[in-house]
Design an enzyme around this catalytic site. Structure first.
Site, short mmCIF file in Angstrom:
data_model
loop_
_atom_site.label_atom_id
_atom_site.label_comp_id
_atom_site.label_asym_id
_atom_site.label_seq_id
_atom_site.Cartn_x
_atom_site.Cartn_y
_atom_site.Cartn_z
N PHE A 139 -52.76 65.21 52.70
CA PHE A 139 -53.96 66.32 52.96
C PHE A 139 -53.96 66.63 54.40
O PHE A 139 -54.49 67.77 54.91
CB PHE A 139 -55.27 65.80 52.50
CG PHE A 139 -56.18 64.93 53.43
CD1 PHE A 139 -55.63 63.41 53.52
CD2 PHE A 139 -56.78 65.57 54.49
CE1 PHE A 139 -56.33 62.64 54.36
CE2 PHE A 139 -57.66 64.27 55.18
CZ PHE A 139 -57.34 63.25 55.37
N LYS A 140 -53.55 65.72 55.43
CA LYS A 140 -53.24 66.09 56.85
C LYS A 140 -52.94 67.45 57.01
O LYS A 140 -53.09 68.15 57.98
CB LYS A 140 -52.83 64.77 57.57
CG LYS A 140 -53.50 63.51 57.35
CD LYS A 140 -53.65 62.85 58.48
CE LYS A 140 -54.64 61.50 58.24
NZ LYS A 140 -54.62 60.88 57.12
N ASP A 141 -51.72 67.80 56.15
CA ASP A 141 -51.31 69.31 56.31
C ASP A 141 -52.07 70.40 56.53
O ASP A 141 -51.97 71.39 57.15
CB ASP A 141 -50.29 69.54 55.15
CG ASP A 141 -48.98 68.75 55.48
OD1 ASP A 141 -48.24 68.62 56.35
OD2 ASP A 141 -48.55 68.45 54.16
#
Ligand SMILES: *Cc1c(COP(=O)(O)O)cnc(C)c1O
Length: 463
Positions: free
Chosen positions: A111-113
């Site tokens: 999810f850090k993208d």
């Protein structure tokens, strides 16, 4: 829109300044002076829109006049163009009234993208306009560094150096950092552990000559722009399930408290969220805090959900600021106690407010494996260990009247060993990354030595 520090002593900044600054000069974290509320009709109008359009409408009030509407729309379009799913954050049902929000279709499968891809484009646009460039140095235990290298590779205004502990990241994580060929991104394998990486990073920020010379900037999880990007998918998920006319709850696998804090911001903006549930693994400092009112550091025990293996949740300071009625001096006092003694006790009033806002739970290593196995057997959905921690805790907070959405924070192929232990099957890399093991790697090995690291960085940015 103005930004203030949680410790009350740093200059008030614009969105652009807060984004480029990262940590406030008084040691605090920047937060918006006020949270804009979205009228119910505007929330209702989000249902069914493309992710990018929801992102624009939700984030627009926070960026002030840093970008025009069309600049900001272009930035958002570029940020999410590389995602491998047209919905960007698709919602999948796993049981009656239980859903997972798949946040792992970005280029590095975590999810850090969502935040890093956006922040890469925001930095590039702001710096080009200023005719400036910066050097980003980050420390990573795996996911953040990969997302940062992927987001900033090939951009003109930024050089990126990521320190990771040599031999202590997974092979997928390492390859994601070492295979991009772009000359402005550099993976550095440090001879030490993650704490050494973070300590050398801190040393660089404290060396003001070096800091000014290379124009050092940070993109770690306390950067406000990263939190903001994560507010968006709470809106897409909730409106898909009938908000604002129907309430929903979220469970969030939590480490540094960034992702769940974004959920709190969504709620403050008017999204009808019934419960926000913090899910921790065996490193359960947050769960213990919500049980006892005492925030107390303990050592980290490595787990199969390594991105949640933390000692101190850096974004927790942001929620403290609110439950202490935005009293920066009170927050500063608690943070001083934490660094002096390793713990602090939350006042009764603030603790009561925290417990009104959040629930919490924890999953052991066995619970995590059992949940991966159970969900796979029941539905065919393969969870990564972090997402499984969330689903286990979500089930404990089920309410037949309110849909529960667990954030699925990484793709199972990023943590294949744990998934294979649980299911007997090794999850394959998705198609766009299937050749990761054939790509050639490029990495600098470095001693755990500040001046050697600084020399390496200055040599690379000079060429
Ligand atoms: C970073 C990360 C988390 C924790 O998120 P926070 O915002 O730090 O609470 C959970 N799962 C995965 C896969 C991560 O990479």
């Amino acid at each position: 829109m103005k930004y203030v520090s949680t410790r009350g002593q740093a200059p008030i900044l614009t969105f652009e300044e807060a984004m480029l600054t990262g940590l406030a000069r008084d040691g605090g974290l920047y937060v918006p002076e006020t949270i804009p509320v979205m009228p119910k009709a505007e929330i209702a109008a989000l249902a069914g829109l493309p992710y990018e359009e929801v992102a624009f409408r939700v984030m627009r009030p926070f960026i002030g006049d840093t970008f025009t509407d069309s600049e900001f729309q272009d930035i958002i379009a570029r940020a999410y163009a590389g995602f491998a799913h047209p919905a960007r954050a698709p919602l999948v049902q796993i049981a009656p009234n239980q859903f997972v929000l798949e946040l792992f279709h970005g280029p590095t499968l975590a999810f850090k993208d969502f935040a890093m891809q956006l922040i890469g484009q925001l930095f590039e646009e702001a710096l080009k306009r200023r005719g400036d460039r910066v050097t980003i140095v980050g420390a990573t235990s795996g996911d953040t560094g990969a997302a940062a290298i992927e987001a900033f590779k090939g951009l003109d205004a930024v050089d990126v150096f990521i320190l990771y502990p040599h031999g202590r990241v997974s092979e997928v994580q390492r390859r994601q950092m070492t295979t991009p060929p772009d000359s402005n991104v550099h993976a550095i394998a440090l001879d030490g552990d993650f704490d050494d990486c973070q300590a050398r990073l801190k040393d660089m920020f404290n060396d003001f000559d070096f800091r000014d010379r290379v124009k050092l900037a940070g993109v770690n999880s306390i950067n406000w722009a990263r939190v903001l990007a994560q507010v968006v998918y709470y809106f897409t998920a909730a409106t898909t399930l009938g908000a604002p006319d129907r309430k929903v709850s979220f469970t969030v696998p939590t480490g540094n408290f960034g992702d769940i804090f974004a959920g709190y911001v969504a709620k403050r903006m008017g999204l009808p969220i019934e419960r926000l549930v913090i899910a921790t693994n065996q490193n359960d400092i947050l769960h213990r805090t919500f049980q006892t009112g005492a925030y107390s550091k303990a050592g980290v025990t490595p787990s199969i959900s390594p991105s949640m293996d933390i000692q101190v949740s850096s974004n927790f300071e942001r929620i403290l600021f609110d439950v202490y009625d935005r009293d920066g001096a009170a927050v500063a006092q608690q943070m001083d106690a934490l660094s002096a003694t390793g713990s602090f006790t939350i006042s009764q009033g603030a603790f009561d407010r925290l417990r009104e806002l959040f629930d919490s739970g924890r999953a052991s290593e066995d619970d995590t494996l059992a949940t991966i196995a159970q969900v796979f057997a029941a539905t065919g959905e393969v969870l990564c260990p972090h997402s499984a921690v969330g689903v286990k805790v979500a089930a404990e907070h089920a309410d037949p009247a309110v849909p529960m959405i667990t954030l699925a924070t990484a793709h199972p192929a990023k943590f294949p060993d744990a998934v294979a232990d649980a299911t007997g099957l090794r999850p394959p890399l998705p198609i766009q990354m299937a050749d990761l093991y054939e790509r050639s790697e490029r990495v600098e090995e470095a001693a755990n030595d500040l001046s050697a690291l600084q020399a390496l960085i200055e040599r690379k940015i000079a060429t």
